[in-house]
Design a protein around this motif. Structure first.
Motif, mmCIF file in Angstrom:
data_model
loop_
_atom_site.group_PDB
_atom_site.id
_atom_site.type_symbol
_atom_site.label_atom_id
_atom_site.label_comp_id
_atom_site.label_asym_id
_atom_site.label_seq_id
_atom_site.Cartn_x
_atom_site.Cartn_y
_atom_site.Cartn_z
ATOM 1 N N GLY A 46 0.432 -1.362 -0.040
ATOM 2 C CA GLY A 46 -0.161 0.106 0.078
ATOM 3 C C GLY A 46 0.982 0.991 -0.128
ATOM 4 O O GLY A 46 0.398 2.657 -0.514
ATOM 5 N N MET A 47 2.291 1.443 1.337
ATOM 6 C CA MET A 47 2.975 2.435 0.757
ATOM 7 C C MET A 47 3.624 2.432 -0.594
ATOM 8 O O MET A 47 4.215 3.675 -1.160
ATOM 9 C CB MET A 47 4.136 2.336 2.156
ATOM 10 N N ARG A 48 4.204 1.363 -0.700
ATOM 11 C CA ARG A 48 5.172 1.385 -1.811
ATOM 12 C C ARG A 48 4.418 1.545 -3.602
ATOM 13 O O ARG A 48 5.000 2.302 -4.501
ATOM 14 C CB ARG A 48 5.725 -0.344 -2.452
ATOM 15 N N VAL A 49 3.057 1.437 -3.701
ATOM 16 C CA VAL A 49 2.437 1.688 -4.781
ATOM 17 C C VAL A 49 2.469 3.161 -5.013
ATOM 18 O O VAL A 49 2.017 3.759 -5.970
ATOM 19 C CB VAL A 49 1.116 1.221 -4.575
ATOM 20 N N LEU A 50 2.238 4.295 -3.938
ATOM 21 C CA LEU A 50 2.272 6.116 -3.691
ATOM 22 C C LEU A 50 3.854 6.144 -3.803
ATOM 23 O O LEU A 50 3.657 7.573 -3.753
ATOM 24 C CB LEU A 50 1.545 5.914 -2.311
ATOM 25 N N LEU A 51 4.276 5.245 -3.116
ATOM 26 C CA LEU A 51 5.994 6.184 -3.119
ATOM 27 C C LEU A 51 6.691 7.010 -4.531
ATOM 28 O O LEU A 51 6.988 8.274 -3.556
ATOM 29 C CB LEU A 51 6.913 5.650 -2.725
ATOM 30 N N PHE A 120 5.404 7.200 10.583
ATOM 31 C CA PHE A 120 6.273 8.371 10.203
ATOM 32 C C PHE A 120 5.892 9.197 8.774
ATOM 33 O O PHE A 120 5.376 9.989 8.225
ATOM 34 C CB PHE A 120 7.663 8.215 10.255
ATOM 35 N N MET A 121 5.693 7.654 8.060
ATOM 36 C CA MET A 121 5.614 8.430 6.506
ATOM 37 C C MET A 121 3.689 8.844 6.123
ATOM 38 O O MET A 121 3.569 9.856 5.791
ATOM 39 C CB MET A 121 5.007 7.077 5.644
ATOM 40 N N ALA A 122 2.943 8.636 7.479
ATOM 41 C CA ALA A 122 1.749 10.031 6.917
ATOM 42 C C ALA A 122 1.580 11.236 7.053
ATOM 43 O O ALA A 122 1.411 11.978 6.759
ATOM 44 C CB ALA A 122 1.087 9.452 7.990
ATOM 45 N N LEU A 183 -7.312 0.181 -2.200
ATOM 46 C CA LEU A 183 -7.517 0.483 -1.348
ATOM 47 C C LEU A 183 -6.607 2.068 -0.308
ATOM 48 O O LEU A 183 -6.988 2.759 -0.692
ATOM 49 C CB LEU A 183 -8.156 -0.313 0.475
ATOM 50 N N CYS A 184 -5.412 1.565 -0.289
ATOM 51 C CA CYS A 184 -4.245 2.919 0.221
ATOM 52 C C CYS A 184 -4.160 4.161 -1.329
ATOM 53 O O CYS A 184 -4.181 5.012 -1.128
ATOM 54 C CB CYS A 184 -2.863 1.998 0.384
ATOM 55 N N GLY A 185 -4.108 3.144 -2.334
ATOM 56 C CA GLY A 185 -3.360 3.165 -3.807
ATOM 57 C C GLY A 185 -5.661 4.619 -3.894
ATOM 58 O O GLY A 185 -4.867 5.639 -3.705
ATOM 59 N N TYR A 186 -6.832 4.437 -3.979
ATOM 60 C CA TYR A 186 -7.870 4.564 -3.825
ATOM 61 C C TYR A 186 -7.363 5.872 -2.649
ATOM 62 O O TYR A 186 -8.094 6.890 -3.034
ATOM 63 C CB TYR A 186 -8.473 3.676 -3.861
ATOM 64 N N LEU A 187 -7.343 5.569 -1.560
ATOM 65 C CA LEU A 187 -7.710 7.213 -0.722
ATOM 66 C C LEU A 187 -6.606 7.778 -0.926
ATOM 67 O O LEU A 187 -7.053 8.954 -1.223
ATOM 68 C CB LEU A 187 -7.799 6.557 0.837
ATOM 69 N N GLY A 196 -3.826 7.327 2.518
ATOM 70 C CA GLY A 196 -3.027 7.015 2.154
ATOM 71 C C GLY A 196 -1.784 5.511 3.012
ATOM 72 O O GLY A 196 -1.917 4.744 2.790
ATOM 73 N N PHE A 197 -1.059 6.901 3.370
ATOM 74 C CA PHE A 197 0.275 6.363 4.060
ATOM 75 C C PHE A 197 -0.407 6.083 4.937
ATOM 76 O O PHE A 197 0.121 4.775 5.854
ATOM 77 C CB PHE A 197 0.949 7.430 3.881
ATOM 78 N N GLY A 198 -1.781 6.756 5.808
ATOM 79 C CA GLY A 198 -1.789 6.377 7.070
ATOM 80 C C GLY A 198 -2.715 5.139 7.688
ATOM 81 O O GLY A 198 -2.812 4.436 8.347
ATOM 82 N N LEU A 199 -3.628 4.897 6.314
ATOM 83 C CA LEU A 199 -4.617 3.103 5.928
ATOM 84 C C LEU A 199 -3.136 2.881 6.075
ATOM 85 O O LEU A 199 -3.366 1.578 7.009
ATOM 86 C CB LEU A 199 -5.614 3.167 4.991
ATOM 87 N N ALA A 200 -2.235 2.445 5.477
ATOM 88 C CA ALA A 200 -1.284 1.633 5.525
ATOM 89 C C ALA A 200 -0.478 0.837 6.974
ATOM 90 O O ALA A 200 -0.299 0.066 7.293
ATOM 91 C CB ALA A 200 -0.112 2.086 4.785
#
Length: 597
Positions: A46-51, A120-122, A183-187, A196-200
């Motif tokens: 979820g985090m990786r797809v956003l970074l 932290f990433m959120a 789901l992380c990507g959608y948010l 997205g980062f927070g949901l992860a």
């Protein structure tokens, strides 16, 4: 015990101190591991797809969709170092767990550190992003090697059940990746990056609790080794008459060279993003003409590494030496696979965002919503069924773990239904960039059983041919992208079908090569060296991941100078050539393997 009944299996588990409750014919502990790994992969992917998307998105002041505006070269340098270190840190986490912590405590420590990293990433500020990535690397080092170690120890006396257990566990990996990216990507893309980062982070925290509260189910599996166990292992090695079981201790020179190459390698990993993002080059004094100092450092480290490997190989018996050489050859070619495959985390994210037509309306939107609903709901129903079975078997033994699991699935169902409703009520929509990344997990679940049956049939090819096929089939996916992007002008976007087909071929290639690699390491390396050789294997994957990010970061440079089609042709031609070479080496590898099939 090849045809052990469920009743006998349950009794044998109880004798080992493991909870004998069975779910789908396997111990309930397997499914605790399944869901722990699922929530960890949910968070990781979820985090990786956003970074990369976040780092390279435009800066929009005050907007929740504001990225950092980095160019792909900078983003690739940071992501590449992060991905590289993810595959190196488990070497150290495994050693600490083996000698001191025990597997279960190592998993809890790793999961807790990763939860902190996601938290932290959120905040998505520079300081917290770097702290977050560092925590994720450290936490993965404790978590990744020890989950499979617990599984292996749980089935130590039931080898006939192990293949099925690993298949189920692997489904947990892909289920987590699938829902995390979706789901992380959608948010992140529809509501804001923080979400997205927070949901992860939330699901990583809940996954940690679920595992911690399930302790009674595992008995003594994963406990730290006792002094008696350590002494017994030493005695067994000392009394063995097999020369292949004798230790091959590191010499003083080996140790010194390993320290030097480790410093140079880690220095390169940290210096690459540091020099490209902050303009501070630790290795500037080593520069030779236009050849960067950090490249001199990493080549020096690789030369020292080869020297140590060759000098150590010369000290083994011929059969062991030949088999280890076979592992090294396989590891070398796996670099080319991951160098191309891992474009899914870098250049393909940028390609999907900037070059793929993702806008939908009317009938096309209806069709997509129908497909997306089936993709979301059907897997969720199946996994929820497994949760219900697990809860029924363990309700009185791990109540708090069951409660946490219920909260997790209630959360996933709630977010999924909200997402689907939001898309169904929209007159027009744009598919998220992250949606394409879920296709890898979907195709793995779709094709894994078919590929497995081929390997179990009379058509099962030798290891070298499997490797070659994996590289060539994966390259076909990039060939399709090169064809689809051929001749497109700036501002013109390609059909999404090319990206869907590319992910399908990438996945088929992965199924040919990835599971086979780990299997052959375990078959070819002597028992006392399996940990060391797995470390070698993960080092090759780490190098492949770093090269993937470096080359992926060049997508805009190569596109401007040549074309987008040329960029994808690189990942078509290089793997095909590598695949043909490894297939041609089949007779040599067969001799080196000395009967191992």
């Amino acid at each position: 015990m090849s045809n052990i009944s469920e009743a006998s299996f349950s009794e044998e588990l109880e004798k080992e101190g493991i909870d004998g409750s069975l779910v789908l014919g396997h111990p309930s502990g397997l499914f605790v591991l399944f869901f722990t790994e699922m929530w960890e992969r949910f968070s990781f992917y979820g985090m990786r797809v956003l970074l990369i998307n976040f780092l390279t998105s435009a800066i929009i002041s005050g907007s929740p969709f504001s990225g950092w505006g980095w160019d792909p070269v900078q983003a690739g340098a940071l992501y590449g170092t992060y991905a590289m270190l993810l595959y190196i840190s488990p070497i150290f986490g495994g050693i600490l767990a083996d000698k001191y912590l025990g597997y279960r405590m190592a998993v809890v420590i790793g999961a807790a550190i990763m939860t902190l990293g996601h938290l932290f990433m959120a905040f998505d500020t520079p300081l917290f992003l770097y702290l977050g990535l560092g925590a994720l690397v450290l936490g993965t080092g404790f978590f990744k090697p020890n989950m499979t170690s617990i599984l292996s120890e749980m089935y130590k006396k039931f080898p006939q059940k192990k293949d099925g257990a690993y298949t189920i566990f692997y489904m947990g990996v892909n289920s987590g990746a699938f829902f995390g990216m979706m789901l992380c990507g959608y948010l992140a893309e529809k509501i804001g990056w923080h979400w997205g980062f927070g949901l992860a982070g939330i699901f990583m925290f809940l996954g940690t609790l679920q595992f911690w509260f399930a302790k009674p189910i595992f008995g003594k599996v994963g406990d730290p080794p006792t002094a008696e166990q350590k002494e017994a292992a030493k005695k067994l090695t000392a009394e063995s008459t097999n020369p292949d079981d004798k230790p091959n201790p590191f010499t003083k020179l080996d140790t010194i060279l390993i320290v030097v190459m480790t410093i140079l390698g880690l220095g390169y990993a940290i210096n690459d993003p540091l020099s490209k993002i902050a303009g501070f080059d630790v290795f500037s004094s080593l520069q030779i003409g236009d050849f960067a100092g950090q490249n001199v450092a990493i080549i020096s480290a690789l030369v020292l590494f080869l020297f140590v490997v060759i000098s150590r190989l010369s000290r083994y018996t011929r059969v062991v030496r030949d088999r280890l050489i076979a592992v090294i050859i396989f590891a070398f070619f796996v670099i080319f696979f991951w160098m191309s495959f891992e474009q899914g985390a870098s250049s393909l994210v940028i390609f999907a965002r900037d070059n793929v037509d993702r806008a939908l309306s009317g009938n096309s939107l209806t069709i997509f919503n129908t497909v997306n609903t089936l993709l979301t709901v059907v897997p969720l129903i199946l996994i929820t069924y497994v949760v219900a079975k697990l809860t029924k078997q363990t309700f009185g033994k791990a109540l708090l773990s069951n409660v946490v699991q219920f909260i997790c699935f209630a959360g996933v169902w709630g977010i999924a239904i909200w997402m689907l409703y939001r898309e169904y009520t929209a007159e027009a929509s744009e598919i998220t960039v992250s949606w394409f990344s879920i296709l890898n997990s979907f195709f793995i679940i779709t094709f894994a059983n078919f590929v497995s049956k081929v390997w179990d049939s009379k058509y099962n090819p030798p290891a070298a041919v499997k490797y070659g096929l994996g590289l060539i089939i994966m390259a076909i996916g990039f060939g399709l992208l090169a064809f689809g992007a051929n001749g497109i002008q700036e501002g013109v976007k390609v059909s999404m079908i090319w990206l869907v087909l590319a992910y399908m071929f990438h996945t088929l290639g992965e199924l040919c090569l990835s599971p086979v690699g780990l299997s052959y390491v375990s078959k070819l390396a002597p028992a006392r060296m399996i940990g060391f050789m797995f470390g070698m294997w993960y080092l090759a994957i780490a190098i492949g991941n770093k090269l993937a990010a470096i080359l992926g970061g060049q997508i805009e440079v190569i596109t401007k100078q040549y074309s987008l089609s040329t960029f994808f042709l690189i990942f078509t031609i290089v793997p095909i050539v590598a695949g043909l070479i490894v297939i041609s080496l089949n007779p040599v590898l067969k001799k080196l393997m000395h009967g191992v099939k």
